[in-house]
Design an enzyme around this catalytic site. Structure first.
Site, mmCIF file in Angstrom:
data_model
loop_
_atom_site.group_PDB
_atom_site.id
_atom_site.type_symbol
_atom_site.label_atom_id
_atom_site.label_comp_id
_atom_site.label_asym_id
_atom_site.label_seq_id
_atom_site.Cartn_x
_atom_site.Cartn_y
_atom_site.Cartn_z
ATOM 1 N N THR A 1 0.769 -1.380 -0.211
ATOM 2 C CA THR A 1 -0.157 0.075 0.080
ATOM 3 C C THR A 1 0.868 1.289 0.025
ATOM 4 O O THR A 1 2.128 1.317 0.714
ATOM 5 C CB THR A 1 -0.854 -0.076 1.202
ATOM 6 O OG1 THR A 1 -1.713 -1.182 1.333
ATOM 7 C CG2 THR A 1 -1.719 1.054 1.330
ATOM 8 N N GLU B 1 -5.962 -5.789 4.121
ATOM 9 C CA GLU B 1 -6.259 -6.994 3.059
ATOM 10 C C GLU B 1 -7.302 -7.099 2.172
ATOM 11 O O GLU B 1 -8.018 -8.081 1.864
ATOM 12 C CB GLU B 1 -6.401 -8.239 4.004
ATOM 13 C CG GLU B 1 -5.165 -8.593 5.054
ATOM 14 C CD GLU B 1 -3.983 -9.301 4.476
ATOM 15 O OE1 GLU B 1 -4.089 -9.490 3.202
ATOM 16 O OE2 GLU B 1 -2.952 -9.358 5.165
HETATM 17 P P1 TGC Z 1 -6.419 -7.611 -12.120
HETATM 18 O O1 TGC Z 1 -6.095 -7.251 -13.305
HETATM 19 O O2 TGC Z 1 -7.507 -8.372 -11.324
HETATM 20 O O3 TGC Z 1 -5.166 -8.832 -11.860
HETATM 21 C C1 TGC Z 1 -4.015 -8.462 -12.059
HETATM 22 C C2 TGC Z 1 -3.010 -9.888 -11.883
HETATM 23 O O4 TGC Z 1 -3.148 -10.396 -10.735
HETATM 24 C C3 TGC Z 1 -3.791 -11.582 -10.954
HETATM 25 N N1 TGC Z 1 -4.716 -11.735 -9.453
HETATM 26 C C4 TGC Z 1 -4.337 -12.462 -8.634
HETATM 27 N N2 TGC Z 1 -3.456 -13.774 -8.525
HETATM 28 C C5 TGC Z 1 -3.485 -14.051 -7.445
HETATM 29 N N3 TGC Z 1 -4.270 -13.970 -6.203
HETATM 30 C C6 TGC Z 1 -5.089 -13.028 -6.454
HETATM 31 N N4 TGC Z 1 -6.120 -12.903 -5.500
HETATM 32 C C7 TGC Z 1 -5.368 -12.370 -7.579
HETATM 33 N N5 TGC Z 1 -6.206 -11.193 -7.914
HETATM 34 C C8 TGC Z 1 -5.758 -11.027 -9.331
HETATM 35 C C9 TGC Z 1 -4.513 -11.719 -12.083
HETATM 36 O O5 TGC Z 1 -4.962 -13.158 -12.489
HETATM 37 C C10 TGC Z 1 -3.684 -10.853 -12.849
HETATM 38 O O6 TGC Z 1 -2.594 -11.680 -13.313
HETATM 39 P P2 TGC Z 1 -2.029 -11.461 -14.800
HETATM 40 O O7 TGC Z 1 -1.019 -12.850 -14.899
HETATM 41 O O8 TGC Z 1 -3.059 -11.788 -15.886
HETATM 42 O O9 TGC Z 1 -1.300 -10.112 -14.769
HETATM 43 O O10 TGC Z 1 -5.879 -6.493 -10.874
HETATM 44 P P3 TGC Z 1 -6.697 -5.060 -10.732
HETATM 45 O O11 TGC Z 1 -5.536 -4.034 -10.736
HETATM 46 O O12 TGC Z 1 -8.078 -5.052 -11.399
HETATM 47 O O13 TGC Z 1 -6.959 -5.077 -8.790
HETATM 48 C C11 TGC Z 1 -7.509 -6.288 -8.581
HETATM 49 C C12 TGC Z 1 -8.012 -6.203 -7.057
HETATM 50 C C13 TGC Z 1 -8.888 -4.700 -6.719
HETATM 51 C C14 TGC Z 1 -8.782 -7.367 -6.625
HETATM 52 C C15 TGC Z 1 -6.569 -6.038 -6.224
HETATM 53 O O14 TGC Z 1 -5.830 -5.255 -6.583
HETATM 54 C C16 TGC Z 1 -6.945 -5.927 -4.655
HETATM 55 O O15 TGC Z 1 -7.106 -7.253 -4.193
HETATM 56 N N6 TGC Z 1 -7.024 -4.919 -4.089
HETATM 57 C C17 TGC Z 1 -7.114 -4.757 -2.805
HETATM 58 C C18 TGC Z 1 -5.689 -4.472 -2.127
HETATM 59 C C19 TGC Z 1 -5.285 -5.119 -0.793
HETATM 60 O O16 TGC Z 1 -5.831 -6.148 -0.374
HETATM 61 N N7 TGC Z 1 -4.170 -4.650 -0.388
HETATM 62 C C20 TGC Z 1 -3.700 -5.396 0.821
HETATM 63 C C21 TGC Z 1 -2.214 -4.727 1.312
HETATM 64 S S1 TGC Z 1 -1.542 -5.614 2.572
HETATM 65 C C22 TGC Z 1 -2.228 -5.588 4.015
HETATM 66 O O17 TGC Z 1 -3.272 -5.077 4.185
HETATM 67 C C23 TGC Z 1 -1.659 -6.199 5.044
HETATM 68 S S2 TGC Z 1 -2.536 -6.072 6.360
HETATM 69 C C24 TGC Z 1 -1.411 -7.026 7.339
HETATM 70 C C25 TGC Z 1 -1.909 -7.238 8.810
HETATM 71 O O18 TGC Z 1 -1.730 -6.750 9.758
HETATM 72 O O19 TGC Z 1 -2.605 -8.526 9.088
HETATM 73 P P1 FAD Z 2 -8.810 3.417 -0.412
HETATM 74 O O1 FAD Z 2 -8.420 2.461 -1.283
HETATM 75 O O2 FAD Z 2 -8.560 4.633 -0.714
HETATM 76 O O3 FAD Z 2 -10.342 3.014 -0.356
HETATM 77 C C1 FAD Z 2 -11.294 4.006 0.290
HETATM 78 C C2 FAD Z 2 -12.795 3.570 0.454
HETATM 79 O O4 FAD Z 2 -13.096 3.462 -0.872
HETATM 80 C C3 FAD Z 2 -12.773 2.069 0.900
HETATM 81 O O5 FAD Z 2 -14.165 2.146 1.623
HETATM 82 C C4 FAD Z 2 -12.815 1.478 -0.352
HETATM 83 O O6 FAD Z 2 -13.818 0.093 -0.254
HETATM 84 C C5 FAD Z 2 -13.385 2.196 -1.231
HETATM 85 N N1 FAD Z 2 -13.133 1.902 -2.684
HETATM 86 C C6 FAD Z 2 -12.081 1.963 -3.206
HETATM 87 N N2 FAD Z 2 -11.881 1.429 -4.507
HETATM 88 C C7 FAD Z 2 -13.363 1.116 -4.925
HETATM 89 C C8 FAD Z 2 -14.003 0.699 -5.868
HETATM 90 N N3 FAD Z 2 -13.427 0.544 -7.236
HETATM 91 N N4 FAD Z 2 -15.435 0.513 -5.913
HETATM 92 C C9 FAD Z 2 -16.126 0.798 -4.781
HETATM 93 N N5 FAD Z 2 -15.406 1.242 -3.556
HETATM 94 C C10 FAD Z 2 -14.230 1.359 -3.690
HETATM 95 N N6 FAD Z 2 -0.850 -2.392 3.606
HETATM 96 C C11 FAD Z 2 0.338 -3.192 3.220
HETATM 97 O O7 FAD Z 2 0.786 -3.208 2.096
HETATM 98 N N7 FAD Z 2 1.054 -3.947 4.371
HETATM 99 C C12 FAD Z 2 0.578 -3.706 5.621
HETATM 100 O O8 FAD Z 2 1.269 -4.648 6.345
HETATM 101 C C13 FAD Z 2 -0.475 -3.024 6.108
HETATM 102 N N8 FAD Z 2 -1.053 -3.108 7.218
HETATM 103 C C14 FAD Z 2 -2.118 -2.150 7.523
HETATM 104 C C15 FAD Z 2 -2.315 -2.212 8.948
HETATM 105 C C16 FAD Z 2 -3.412 -1.315 9.275
HETATM 106 C C17 FAD Z 2 -3.597 -1.222 10.781
HETATM 107 C C18 FAD Z 2 -4.138 -0.545 8.284
HETATM 108 C C19 FAD Z 2 -5.205 0.323 8.540
HETATM 109 C C20 FAD Z 2 -3.870 -0.879 6.902
HETATM 110 C C21 FAD Z 2 -2.751 -1.554 6.534
HETATM 111 N N9 FAD Z 2 -2.466 -1.987 5.245
HETATM 112 C C22 FAD Z 2 -1.344 -2.294 5.004
HETATM 113 C C23 FAD Z 2 -3.174 -0.868 4.376
HETATM 114 C C24 FAD Z 2 -4.335 -1.606 3.763
HETATM 115 O O9 FAD Z 2 -4.261 -2.851 3.106
HETATM 116 C C25 FAD Z 2 -5.307 -0.477 2.905
HETATM 117 O O10 FAD Z 2 -5.699 0.592 4.032
HETATM 118 C C26 FAD Z 2 -6.340 -1.038 2.222
HETATM 119 O O11 FAD Z 2 -5.995 -1.962 1.232
HETATM 120 C C27 FAD Z 2 -7.243 0.112 1.557
HETATM 121 O O12 FAD Z 2 -6.735 1.100 1.227
HETATM 122 P P2 FAD Z 2 -6.894 2.574 1.378
HETATM 123 O O13 FAD Z 2 -6.664 2.784 2.868
HETATM 124 O O14 FAD Z 2 -5.875 3.407 0.762
HETATM 125 O O15 FAD Z 2 -8.282 2.902 1.126
#
Ligand code: TGC
Ligand code: FAD
Length: 393
Positions: free
Chosen positions: A140, A372
């Protein structure tokens, strides 16, 4: 009333019959550790916004870091259901404890094991498994959360090293980390993973202060100002967004189990309190309104347990799809946060106090429902899976 001890787990559908003896032993040992090591300290840590000293080394000792990583690299070679049960017990203690274990296991050890070179595996995995080394995961950015493909962090090939610039935000354990798995774009604009080490010049990790959520966990930034990363620190075996998203599949699966633990802690506490607390001459558990809440909590916990167990079986057989994992993460976090909020009401005024866990779990789950992949993002993943139409852009 004393704090509810973690001695039992609601098992309304006799799911224990579907677990092995090894699963039950692992669950019990983690539960015992949470009871003795986490519970006496967690309220104070959360109230004071400090982490628990030696947490990672203690998690390493009980085998909670990289449980499914092969034993030759310091893991325990366990199956996915064991991993889930460990996460469940840790989050019964606090989401910060599960977060620490899931970042280390799924977001740092997993990519090194899946996409790393043999040298990287040998150099980092055993130290991460023991908790002597703490890892962070940088995906992120300040301007790119739900849409990581637009990330700005980038690196250039300078011959004998890569030069990394950019910044990551909201990173769990950033201020404590010894290494970070960082996702950035190469000169062709393709996403790749780099292992950035604490000692690298130009790498800083400022802490994010004043959180109301996950207060027993450190969160911060990863800032890269002309950081020279040796070429051997590039993860060689993956290119593209599927790299970081594969790590998220594993972490989201663990969260699906983990949040059941938080829900159970709230449910058990509310049930005990409702049976002990008397108003209008009888226990409040004898009023229909309170029974409705308790019955609904147990129903949702039971459904969440069944979802996770089947998902774990699919994962063991390498059949679980990302969309199935999204459904479980979204559903289970939502039921857990609802249970935390509603169960607090059963305790009346006492529910706001630190000696009971509801406010802490509810506040933590505000992060879990966002990180996540947000609640909305997981709905859109399910929507796309059902319809074949992408509603993100
Ligand atoms: P999209 O065009 O759909 O896909 C791009 C490429 O990625 C592949 N793919 C996946 N591969 C493995 N696992 C998955 N779940 C996958 N989803 C998609 C896809 O097949 C494609 O591959 P290729 O070979 O064709 O290039 O991607 P998009 O840009 O439209 O985005 C899709 C979206 C929105 C679902 C994705 O970007 C997403 O999941 N966004 C949310 C971001 C997120 O979850 N961030 C988390 C950050 S880490 C964190 O929060 C840690 S908290 C830690 C803690 O304290 O526990
Ligand atoms: P945004 O993406 O700006 O979203 C804001 C709002 O808009 C949300 O309600 C979302 O659902 C909505 N939204 C966005 N896109 C759309 C759409 N297409 N359609 C409809 N609604 C939409 N990240 C890491 O990489 N590593 C870490 O270790 C990690 N740890 C974290 C720990 C904490 C305590 C927190 C709070 C976050 C952490 N994160 C980490 C980041 C986390 O994954 C992001 O906060 C999360 O993915 C959302 O991104 P954002 O906060 O930028 O919100």
């Amino acid at each position: 009333m004393s704090y509810y001890p973690l001695t039992t787990l609601p098992d309304y559908y006799l799911m224990d019959e579907l677990l092995t003896e090894e699963h039950k032993l692992i669950r019990q040992s983690v539960r015992d550790w949470v009871e003795s090591f986490v519970m006496p300290k967690i309220d104070e840590a959360a109230q004071n916004h400090t982490d628990i000293p030696n947490l990672m080394k203690e998690l390493g000792k009980i085998g909670a870091l990289g449980p499914y990583i092969p034993e030759e690299y310091g893991g325990s070679g366990l199956d996915q259901i064991s991993y889930g049960l460990i996460m469940q017990e840790l989050e019964r203690g606090d989401s910060a404890i599960r977060s620490a274990a899931s970042v280390q296991s799924s977001l740092v050890m997993f990519p090194i094991n899946e996409f790393g070179s043999e040298e990287q595996k040998k150099k980092f995995l055993p130290h991460l498994a023991s908790g002597e080394m703490i890892g962070a995961f940088g995906l992120t950015e300040p301007n790119h959360g739900s849409d990581p493909s637009s990330m700005e962090t980038h690196f250039e090939d300078k011959g004998d090293h890569y030069l990394l610039n950019g910044a990551k935000m909201w990173i769990t354990n950033a201020p404590l980390c010894d290494i970070a798995v960082v996702w950035g774009k190469n000169e062709e604009g393709k996403i790749q993973g780099l292992i950035v080490e604490r000692a690298f010049e130009g790498f800083t990790t400022p802490e994010t202060h004043h959180k109301w959520s996950l207060r027993a966990s450190k969160t911060g930034e990863l800032v890269f100002n002309n950081v020279k990363v040796p070429k051997e620190n590039l993860l060689p075996n993956v290119t593209g967004l599927k790299g970081p998203l594969s790590c998220l599949n594993s972490a989201r699966y663990g969260i699906s189990w983990g949040v059941i633990g938080a829900a159970v802690d709230c449910y058990c506490t509310a049930l005990q309190y409702a049976k002990e607390r008397t108003q209008f001459g009888k226990p409040i558990a004898g009023f229909q309104l309170q029974q409705k809440k308790l019955a609904e909590f147990l129903t949702e916990i039971t459904k969440a347990q069944l979802l996770c167990l089947q998902l774990g079986r699919l994962k063991n057989d390498h059949k679980a799809t990302p969309a199935q994992i999204s459904m479980a993460k979204r559903n289970n976090v939502k039921i857990a946060i609802d249970i935390a909020r509603e169960s607090r009401q059963i305790l009346g005024g006492m529910g706001i106090m630190g000696e009971f866990p509801m406010m802490r779990h509810a506040a933590n789950l505000e992060s879990v429902i966002t990180y996540e992949g947000t609640h909305d993002v997981h709905l859109l993943i399910t929507g796309m899976d059902i319809t074949g139409i992408n509603a993100f852009g």
